[in-house]
Design a protein around this motif. Structure first.
Motif, PDB file in Angstrom:
ATOM      1  N   VAL A 110       0.847  -1.197   0.000  1.00 52.82           N
ATOM      2  CA  VAL A 110       0.000   0.000   0.000  1.00 52.82           C
ATOM      3  C   VAL A 110       0.879   1.242   0.000  1.00 52.82           C
ATOM      4  O   VAL A 110       1.837   1.336   0.780  1.00 52.82           O
ATOM      5  CB  VAL A 110      -0.932   0.027   1.236  1.00 52.82           C
ATOM      6  CG1 VAL A 110      -1.762   1.313   1.248  1.00 52.82           C
ATOM      7  CG2 VAL A 110      -1.836  -1.193   1.256  1.00 52.82           C
ATOM      8  N   TYR A 157      -0.367  -1.526   9.950  1.00 53.50           N
ATOM      9  CA  TYR A 157      -0.112  -2.344   8.766  1.00 53.50           C
ATOM     10  C   TYR A 157       1.374  -2.676   8.757  1.00 53.50           C
ATOM     11  O   TYR A 157       2.193  -1.872   9.232  1.00 53.50           O
ATOM     12  CB  TYR A 157      -0.496  -1.567   7.497  1.00 53.50           C
ATOM     13  CG  TYR A 157      -0.799  -2.451   6.308  1.00 53.50           C
ATOM     14  CD1 TYR A 157      -1.942  -3.243   6.273  1.00 53.50           C
ATOM     15  CD2 TYR A 157       0.059  -2.489   5.211  1.00 53.50           C
ATOM     16  CE1 TYR A 157      -2.230  -4.048   5.184  1.00 53.50           C
ATOM     17  CE2 TYR A 157      -0.217  -3.286   4.110  1.00 53.50           C
ATOM     18  CZ  TYR A 157      -1.364  -4.070   4.105  1.00 53.50           C
ATOM     19  OH  TYR A 157      -1.642  -4.871   3.026  1.00 53.50           O
ATOM     20  N   PHE A 162      -2.084  -0.870  -3.924  1.00 56.23           N
ATOM     21  CA  PHE A 162      -3.214  -0.012  -3.571  1.00 56.23           C
ATOM     22  C   PHE A 162      -2.683   1.354  -3.157  1.00 56.23           C
ATOM     23  O   PHE A 162      -1.581   1.473  -2.623  1.00 56.23           O
ATOM     24  CB  PHE A 162      -4.043  -0.632  -2.445  1.00 56.23           C
ATOM     25  CG  PHE A 162      -4.702  -1.920  -2.845  1.00 56.23           C
ATOM     26  CD1 PHE A 162      -5.921  -1.920  -3.493  1.00 56.23           C
ATOM     27  CD2 PHE A 162      -4.083  -3.137  -2.597  1.00 56.23           C
ATOM     28  CE1 PHE A 162      -6.523  -3.103  -3.886  1.00 56.23           C
ATOM     29  CE2 PHE A 162      -4.670  -4.333  -2.983  1.00 56.23           C
ATOM     30  CZ  PHE A 162      -5.898  -4.315  -3.633  1.00 56.23           C
ATOM     31  N   ALA A 215      -3.767   4.749  -1.044  1.00 60.72           N
ATOM     32  CA  ALA A 215      -4.649   5.506  -0.153  1.00 60.72           C
ATOM     33  C   ALA A 215      -4.306   6.983  -0.289  1.00 60.72           C
ATOM     34  O   ALA A 215      -3.132   7.351  -0.316  1.00 60.72           O
ATOM     35  CB  ALA A 215      -4.481   5.048   1.291  1.00 60.72           C
ATOM     36  N   LEU A 258      -6.693   0.972   7.068  1.00 53.65           N
ATOM     37  CA  LEU A 258      -6.440  -0.059   6.054  1.00 53.65           C
ATOM     38  C   LEU A 258      -7.107  -1.380   6.416  1.00 53.65           C
ATOM     39  O   LEU A 258      -7.543  -2.128   5.532  1.00 53.65           O
ATOM     40  CB  LEU A 258      -4.935  -0.253   5.870  1.00 53.65           C
ATOM     41  CG  LEU A 258      -4.178   0.949   5.298  1.00 53.65           C
ATOM     42  CD1 LEU A 258      -2.683   0.663   5.234  1.00 53.65           C
ATOM     43  CD2 LEU A 258      -4.703   1.318   3.914  1.00 53.65           C
ATOM     44  N   ARG A 259      -7.205  -1.671   7.687  1.00 53.80           N
ATOM     45  CA  ARG A 259      -7.826  -2.932   8.105  1.00 53.80           C
ATOM     46  C   ARG A 259      -9.324  -2.949   7.820  1.00 53.80           C
ATOM     47  O   ARG A 259      -9.913  -4.020   7.670  1.00 53.80           O
ATOM     48  CB  ARG A 259      -7.559  -3.188   9.588  1.00 53.80           C
ATOM     49  CG  ARG A 259      -6.094  -3.492   9.868  1.00 53.80           C
ATOM     50  CD  ARG A 259      -5.859  -4.046  11.258  1.00 53.80           C
ATOM     51  NE  ARG A 259      -4.518  -4.618  11.347  1.00 53.80           N
ATOM     52  CZ  ARG A 259      -4.212  -5.875  11.047  1.00 53.80           C
ATOM     53  NH1 ARG A 259      -5.159  -6.697  10.637  1.00 53.80           N
ATOM     54  NH2 ARG A 259      -2.970  -6.311  11.149  1.00 53.80           N
ATOM     55  N   THR A 270     -10.755  -1.040   5.192  1.00 52.84           N
ATOM     56  CA  THR A 270     -11.052  -0.752   3.783  1.00 52.84           C
ATOM     57  C   THR A 270     -10.467  -1.773   2.809  1.00 52.84           C
ATOM     58  O   THR A 270     -11.121  -2.139   1.819  1.00 52.84           O
ATOM     59  CB  THR A 270     -10.533   0.641   3.404  1.00 52.84           C
ATOM     60  OG1 THR A 270      -9.124   0.732   3.718  1.00 52.84           O
ATOM     61  CG2 THR A 270     -11.278   1.727   4.168  1.00 52.84           C
ATOM     62  N   LEU A 271      -9.257  -2.236   3.054  1.00 57.05           N
ATOM     63  CA  LEU A 271      -8.600  -3.138   2.103  1.00 57.05           C
ATOM     64  C   LEU A 271      -9.403  -4.404   1.788  1.00 57.05           C
ATOM     65  O   LEU A 271      -9.428  -4.844   0.627  1.00 57.05           O
ATOM     66  CB  LEU A 271      -7.215  -3.525   2.624  1.00 57.05           C
ATOM     67  CG  LEU A 271      -6.038  -2.642   2.208  1.00 57.05           C
ATOM     68  CD1 LEU A 271      -4.753  -3.144   2.854  1.00 57.05           C
ATOM     69  CD2 LEU A 271      -5.883  -2.612   0.689  1.00 57.05           C
ATOM     70  N   PHE A 318     -11.523  -5.032  -1.446  1.00 59.76           N
ATOM     71  CA  PHE A 318     -10.924  -5.251  -2.760  1.00 59.76           C
ATOM     72  C   PHE A 318     -10.799  -6.734  -3.109  1.00 59.76           C
ATOM     73  O   PHE A 318     -10.271  -7.071  -4.173  1.00 59.76           O
ATOM     74  CB  PHE A 318      -9.561  -4.564  -2.834  1.00 59.76           C
ATOM     75  CG  PHE A 318      -9.656  -3.064  -2.834  1.00 59.76           C
ATOM     76  CD1 PHE A 318     -10.021  -2.381  -3.977  1.00 59.76           C
ATOM     77  CD2 PHE A 318      -9.399  -2.339  -1.674  1.00 59.76           C
ATOM     78  CE1 PHE A 318     -10.118  -0.995  -3.978  1.00 59.76           C
ATOM     79  CE2 PHE A 318      -9.488  -0.958  -1.666  1.00 59.76           C
ATOM     80  CZ  PHE A 318      -9.851  -0.274  -2.820  1.00 59.76           C
ATOM     81  N   ILE A 363      -9.235   4.904  -0.796  1.00 62.95           N
ATOM     82  CA  ILE A 363      -8.170   4.004  -1.219  1.00 62.95           C
ATOM     83  C   ILE A 363      -8.588   3.379  -2.539  1.00 62.95           C
ATOM     84  O   ILE A 363      -9.753   3.018  -2.725  1.00 62.95           O
ATOM     85  CB  ILE A 363      -7.866   2.934  -0.144  1.00 62.95           C
ATOM     86  CG1 ILE A 363      -6.712   2.038  -0.597  1.00 62.95           C
ATOM     87  CG2 ILE A 363      -9.095   2.128   0.218  1.00 62.95           C
ATOM     88  CD1 ILE A 363      -6.169   1.149   0.516  1.00 62.95           C
ATOM     89  N   ARG A 366      -7.509   0.851  -6.094  1.00 65.19           N
ATOM     90  CA  ARG A 366      -6.712  -0.222  -6.681  1.00 65.19           C
ATOM     91  C   ARG A 366      -5.849   0.380  -7.802  1.00 65.19           C
ATOM     92  O   ARG A 366      -6.374   1.032  -8.711  1.00 65.19           O
ATOM     93  CB  ARG A 366      -7.649  -1.292  -7.248  1.00 65.19           C
ATOM     94  CG  ARG A 366      -6.961  -2.570  -7.696  1.00 65.19           C
ATOM     95  CD  ARG A 366      -7.934  -3.441  -8.495  1.00 65.19           C
ATOM     96  NE  ARG A 366      -9.145  -3.757  -7.762  1.00 65.19           N
ATOM     97  CZ  ARG A 366      -9.296  -4.818  -6.974  1.00 65.19           C
ATOM     98  NH1 ARG A 366      -8.287  -5.658  -6.810  1.00 65.19           N
ATOM     99  NH2 ARG A 366     -10.445  -5.041  -6.359  1.00 65.19           N
TER     100      ARG A 366
END
Length: 664
Positions: free
Chosen positions: A118, A144, A198, A200, A213-214, A216-217, A220, A279, A281
């Motif tokens: 990321v 992260y 990715f 952000a 991130l935990r 939203t990721l 994907f 965030i 891709r």
């Protein structure tokens, strides 16, 4: 009398429907929203049918009056279309928190070495260090794996001091040789020097929460998702809250969109990227050739371009970041004028809602900038109608009698206001919401017109933030408009009270008088927004945590980067103004005791007479300052207003009108 009671029957039916139905239903269920929105739509269509058949078509073609009636009816048609689109949109709602929980369990069950890389982009132009440091420290503190995370500060002003700060904080400083295409061009340059799977994006004034991130990721995992957008929350009061004296009792202006409208858009798969706190891709960004540069709102155009390629934008309605709302009216209008112009620009672009390939008819309709095009015109006409009648005698409609008017327009107003109070119970009060919209009209309506005529005539402007924006100002332009309209309306009423000078006499006169009175109240509230109050550079959070001041135990009630307010027993005594403050998780540090108070300023509480409130000032540096930033801005606290205290709002508005304010 019987005639008027009969005329009120439709309004009573509207009230009965809401009392028996929506006010007893959950507003989060699709069927309850659909039924309620359909009912309000039916009331609106009933009104428009009456307007056309009874008040427009029968009007004789007698010159100016005829054309005035038709102009107003066309404006009402536009307003009705916008309302119907809004009702369709709000008839659905989705909360993806449970989905995020489920996806996260599987996504993070894998070995850390298998997690995707990321890159965090922080585009910056002219923001000072007091703004940037929070975002940089917050991004660096994301929960992260460090070897999977890179933070890029994209500096479009090529500042040596920022480069040195980035090196000190172990983040990557990126510059480019020009400023072409503003923010979009800056981020495209960032794409060239980064390689994360990715990306952000956080504006320079937004601080991500550690678990961003935990949450939203995992979305994907669905390969069709190109962007995950999260709401924008703020740790300071926006100019409307501040200038009306409603900092702690009225939500910021963007809560209606992010808390209510955005989840509904997501339920229809027409959510869009708002730039910061999102965030994306990288594969989807590459598919559209990078961040679009054709519009000054690259975020909206990014969503549209991705939809052209089959990628959707998801919306997760969780507070996962905090940032700075516009700190003064200058910044407030810079933002909104940019959003307005950018939205209208999309109408002219090959990848916009009209011409973009791959969009469904519903998506094309929902991405039209209808709100920007219609709302300010409608608000201006609402102010103009009674003035035109009082001074020139031009009726806005073929008027039969008051009973007929009450039978059709009052139910519509009641239905709409009750819908808003049900669907957004903590985000809407009719008079204040109308005043805010009216205040913005005088600057935004010219922007709408200029954007239609010359959509690409104004360049991208950065919203001013941070140090240098603390002073108070006065919006002379808006105030002049407001004062002039109030004066013209009042004079029109006075002239028509005296029989010898009256321009108008007829059954519409009481309606015009009532209409004028409402306009004056709304304008008076709007005028208060023109007077700005000075504000602090660093914003305090309300706490209730233990602290020790020179070995005296107390409770922190307020904490900022440079100040703490600590409640201690009244028998406490201190030897000097230099004291040592001990906070959980921090080494003791020196503070200056500048003020001691006993009563807290409050409308609803008299204050705690058993405590002194110590106002302590300090200057943290190095790791201690970084730790305080993490503590305050990365997820433990918020400035959210959960409910509206209508009594407190009324009292504060009254006090503000006399130049005073009190906050809870």
């Amino acid at each position: 009398m019987v005639q008027y009671l009969v005329a009120l029957v439709p309004t009573f039916l509207v009230l009965a429907f809401f009392c028996l139905g929506p006010f007893n239903w959950s507003r989060r269920h699709t069927w309850t929203r659909a039924v309620t929105c359909a009912f309000v739509a039916a009331v609106a269509l009933r009104y428009m049918f009456w307007r056309l058949t009874e008040t427009v078509l029968p009007y004789p073609n007698n010159g100016a009056s005829f054309y005035w009636v038709w102009i107003l009816f066309v404006v009402e048609i536009l307003a009705c279309v916008e309302v119907i689109l809004f009702l369709v949109l709000m008839s659905r709602y989705v909360d993806r928190s449970a989905e995020a929980d489920r996806l996260a369990r599987g996504f993070f069950a894998r070995d850390k070495r298998e997690l995707p890389t990321v890159d965090v982009f922080i585009p910056t132009y002219n923001e000072p260090l007091d703004v940037l440091e929070r975002t940089i420290i917050g991004a660096r503190s994301l929960d992260y794996p460090p070897d999977k995370l890179n933070v890029y500060v994209l500096d479009d002003q090529r500042r040596d001091w920022l480069k040195a700060y980035c090196e000190e904080k172990n983040v990557i400083h990126v510059m480019r040789g020009d400023n072409n295409h503003a923010k979009a061009g800056n981020m495209n340059n960032g794409l060239k020097v980064s390689s994360g799977e990715f990306i952000a994006v956080f504006d320079a004034d937004f601080v991500p929460y550690r678990h961003f991130l935990r949450r939203t990721l995992p979305f994907f995992c669905d390969e069709s998702i190109g962007i995950v957008q999260t709401p924008q929350h703020f740790f300071n009061a926006d100019p409307v809250q501040s200038n009306l004296g409603l900092e702690n009792i009225w939500p910021d202006e963007q809560r209606l969109f992010f808390d209510e409208i955005a989840p509904s858009r997501d339920a229809w798969d027409v959510s869009f990227c708002c730039g910061s706190c999102s965030i994306a891709r990288r594969k989807s960004i590459d598919a559209i050739g990078g961040f679009p540069t054709e519009s000054i709102t690259e975020d909206l155009l990014t969503t549209l371009s991705m939809l052209n390629k089959g990628y959707k934008t998801r919306y997760l309605n969780e507070r996962l970041s905090m940032g700075l709302a516009a700190e003064n009216l200058t910044g407030y209008f810079v933002q909104r004028e940019r959003w307005c112009q950018g939205g209208i620009q999309t109408l002219y672009l090959h990848n916009g809602p009209l011409r973009g390939p791959g969009l469904t008819l519903f998506q094309r309709i929902m991405f039209l900038p209808a709100s920007w095009l219609v709302q300010y015109l409608v608000r201006f006409m609402i102010l103009l109608v009674p003035i035109v009648y009082l001074w020139f005698g031009l009726l806005p409609l073929y008027f039969t009698d008051i009973a007929d008017y009450v039978s059709h327009q009052v139910p519509l107003l009641a239905a709409y206001f009750l819908l808003m109070l049900w669907i957004t119970p903590t985000r809407y009060l009719p008079v204040i919401s109308s005043a805010v919209g009216t205040f913005a009209t005088f600057r935004m309506l010219p922007t709408v017109v200029s954007s239609l005529v010359r959509p690409f005539g104004k360049p991208f402007r950065v919203t001013p933030k941070g140090s240098g924006n603390e002073s108070n100002q006065f919006d002379r332009y808006s105030f002049a408009w407001i004062a002039s309209i109030i004066m013209i309306t009042v004079l029109g009423l006075l002239v028509n009270i005296v029989p010898e000078t009256a321009h108008v006499q007829g059954q519409f006169s009481p309606v015009a008088a009532w209409w004028s009175g409402i306009n004056i109240v709304v304008l008076l509230i709007a005028s208060l927004i023109c007077f700005e109050k000075p504000r602090r550079l660093f914003h305090a959070f309300k706490l209730d945590e233990p602290a020790i001041v020179d070995d005296v135990p107390g409770q922190i009630v307020s904490l900022a980067l440079d100040k703490a307010v600590v409640a201690v027993p009244t028998m406490s005594r201190f030897q000097s103004k230099s004291v040592v403050l001990k906070l959980p998780g921090f080494a003791p540090f020196k503070s200056e005791l500048r003020l001691v108070t006993q009563r807290r300023r409050s409308i609803s509480r008299g204050g705690d007479k058993q405590s002194y409130y110590l106002h302590l000032y300090f200057e943290l540096i190095g790791s201690a300052r970084d730790s305080m930033i993490v503590k305050l801005y990365t997820g433990q606290y918020s400035q959210d207003i959960r409910d509206i205290d209508k009594v407190a709002v009324s009292l504060n508005l009254l006090l503000r009108s006399f130049g005073r304010t009190r906050t809870l």
